[in-house]
Scaffold this motif. Structure first.
Motif, PDB file in Angstrom:
ATOM      1  N   HIS A  66       6.532   9.514   6.642  1.00 38.05           N
ATOM      2  CA  HIS A  66       6.335  10.811   7.073  1.00 38.05           C
ATOM      3  C   HIS A  66       6.214  10.829   8.720  1.00 38.05           C
ATOM      4  CE1 HIS A  66       5.072  12.468   2.778  1.00 38.05           C
ATOM      5  NE2 HIS A  66       6.415  11.905   2.936  1.00 38.05           N
ATOM      6  N   ASP A 114       0.845  -1.088  -0.057  1.00 43.51           N
ATOM      7  CA  ASP A 114       0.097  -0.065  -0.080  1.00 43.51           C
ATOM      8  C   ASP A 114       0.948   1.168  -0.033  1.00 43.51           C
ATOM      9  OD1 ASP A 114      -1.511   2.359   0.894  1.00 43.51           O
ATOM     10  OD2 ASP A 114      -3.063   0.606   1.688  1.00 43.51           O
ATOM     11  N   VAL A 115       0.990   1.809  -1.144  1.00 39.39           N
ATOM     12  CA  VAL A 115       2.026   2.880  -1.202  1.00 39.39           C
ATOM     13  C   VAL A 115       1.662   4.233  -0.471  1.00 39.39           C
ATOM     14  CG1 VAL A 115       3.031   4.690  -2.928  1.00 39.39           C
ATOM     15  CG2 VAL A 115       2.610   2.285  -3.782  1.00 39.39           C
ATOM     16  N   ASP A 116       0.397   4.582  -0.336  1.00 45.06           N
ATOM     17  CA  ASP A 116       0.108   5.747   0.280  1.00 45.06           C
ATOM     18  C   ASP A 116       0.340   5.492   1.826  1.00 45.06           C
ATOM     19  OD1 ASP A 116      -0.666   7.065  -2.127  1.00 45.06           O
ATOM     20  OD2 ASP A 116      -2.768   6.356  -1.780  1.00 45.06           O
ATOM     21  N   ALA A 117      -0.321   4.217   2.552  1.00 47.37           N
ATOM     22  CA  ALA A 117      -0.006   3.947   3.651  1.00 47.37           C
ATOM     23  C   ALA A 117       1.406   3.953   4.156  1.00 47.37           C
ATOM     24  CB  ALA A 117      -0.631   2.763   3.962  1.00 47.37           C
ATOM     25  N   SER A 118       2.185   3.494   3.331  1.00 42.91           N
ATOM     26  CA  SER A 118       3.888   3.277   3.306  1.00 42.91           C
ATOM     27  C   SER A 118       4.441   4.569   3.421  1.00 42.91           C
ATOM     28  CB  SER A 118       4.296   2.657   2.445  1.00 42.91           C
ATOM     29  OG  SER A 118       3.920   1.084   2.266  1.00 42.91           O
ATOM     30  N   ILE A 119       3.924   5.502   2.799  1.00 49.33           N
ATOM     31  CA  ILE A 119       4.366   7.123   2.676  1.00 49.33           C
ATOM     32  C   ILE A 119       3.951   7.576   3.814  1.00 49.33           C
ATOM     33  CG2 ILE A 119       4.504   9.230   1.493  1.00 49.33           C
ATOM     34  CD1 ILE A 119       4.617   7.518  -1.224  1.00 49.33           C
ATOM     35  N   GLN A 120       2.797   7.535   4.137  1.00 49.17           N
ATOM     36  CA  GLN A 120       2.235   8.288   5.367  1.00 49.17           C
ATOM     37  C   GLN A 120       2.881   7.758   6.591  1.00 49.17           C
ATOM     38  OE1 GLN A 120      -1.908   7.682   5.117  1.00 49.17           O
ATOM     39  NE2 GLN A 120      -2.268   8.623   3.408  1.00 49.17           N
ATOM     40  N   GLN A 121       3.247   6.628   6.508  1.00 48.48           N
ATOM     41  CA  GLN A 121       4.057   6.021   7.961  1.00 48.48           C
ATOM     42  C   GLN A 121       5.384   6.466   7.912  1.00 48.48           C
ATOM     43  OE1 GLN A 121       2.894   4.156  10.606  1.00 48.48           O
ATOM     44  NE2 GLN A 121       0.897   4.714   9.670  1.00 48.48           N
ATOM     45  N   CYS A 162       1.975   7.994 -15.455  1.00 50.30           N
ATOM     46  CA  CYS A 162       2.991   8.416 -14.624  1.00 50.30           C
ATOM     47  C   CYS A 162       4.332   8.325 -15.247  1.00 50.30           C
ATOM     48  CB  CYS A 162       3.208   7.008 -13.679  1.00 50.30           C
ATOM     49  SG  CYS A 162       3.379   5.448 -13.996  1.00 50.30           S
TER      50      CYS A 162
END
Length: 283
Positions: free
Chosen positions: A65, A56-63, A217
């Motif tokens: 941060h 999960d790209v979004d969750a990974s980046i949020q974590q 992309c």
């Protein structure tokens, strides 16, 4: 999944052997029985990795941060880096209206890496890619846990389950349109982009319906499609991580370790010699 005995599956099997990964060999009937979303022809076969998955790209980046903030760092978003300069043993970075001084700089600029590091003349190709999502006509066949991440040989088409009800994601790893750089206009997806994806899907995945959405992309590819991870040859306080060639995100944790080692210790025990800037690409 692909034709039994051909190189597409053979190369995957060889990679699994080298890296000691267990794959289940499935014939066409077993694939159709176990994963009825896939209706492959009788001469096809499948290789299934029972421990593979998706990130999960979004969750990974949020974590990531959140972790930075907990450690006392700062996350600055929507602020383009305009240029950087060596400043004694450190660096000076101009980002938007800000100027930042730092002891070390790690450049992970994706498709903009060649621009930020123009003096290095990196062998990077910026390639426009298209990603699509299709409606599952029988949603339970494509649910998370019911169908795995998958791929077919046509332009290395790959896909994901219907995650969070957003549709079945499909894209081609191969192909695409090369661009002069990452700053010019990027054309929106159109029929010539989507039709080959739809055609491959119709051969093997008949229970997909209408196109829900499509986006573009950018890949930043090296000639050998291996990454570039190294010190800047003239400024050792600058570390370069570029050319992730469309398959870098899954390696982000390991790359983070390597880059932190280089920045903090000046070396890493990880074998990254084959990712050096000065390697030969042949040809």
């Amino acid at each position: 999944m692909g034709a039994a005995g051909e190189s597409f599956l053979g190369e995957i099997q060889e990679s699994a052997r080298v890296h000691q990964l267990h794959l289940e060999n499935l014939d066409a009937w077993e694939v159709r029985e176990r994963f009825p979303a896939f209706q492959i022809p009788d001469q096809y076969a499948g290789l299934f990795d029972p421990v593979a998955g998706w990130i999960d790209v979004d969750a990974s980046i949020q974590q990531a941060h959140l972790k930075i903030l907990r450690l006392g760092g700062e996350v600055v978003l929507n602020t383009p880096v305009m240029e950087w300069f060596p400043d004694g043993a450190g660096v000076r970075i101009v980002a938007g209206a800000r100027e930042v001084k730092a002891a070390k700089l790690i450049v992970t600029a994706g498709a903009w890496a060649a621009q930020i590091l123009s003096e290095l003349h990196l062998s990077l190709i910026v390639r426009r890619k298209v990603v699509t999502w299709f409606e599952p006509l029988i949603p339970e066949l494509f649910a998370e846990g019911r169908v795995p991440v998958f791929t077919f040989p046509e332009n290395w088409l790959y896909g994901f389950p219907d995650i969070a009800g957003l549709g079945v994601k499909l894209a081609e790893h191969l192909g695409g349109l090369d661009l002069p750089d990452a700053n010019g206009p990027v054309a929106a997806p159109d029929d010539p982009d989507i039709d080959p994806i739809r055609a491959t899907a119709s051969k093997y995945i008949p229970q997909l319906g209408k196109l829900l959405r499509a986006i573009t992309c950018l890949y930043a590819l090296t000639p050998d499609e291996n990454f570039i991870v190294d010190f800047h040859p003239e400024h050792k306080q600058v570390i370069v991580a570029a050319g992730f060639s469309g398959h870098g995100f899954k390696f982000a944790p390991l790359m983070g370790v390597a880059l932190a080692d280089l920045a903090l210790k000046g070396e890493t025990p990880l074998n990254i010699d084959f990712l050096r800037i000065g390697r030969s690409f042949g040809g």
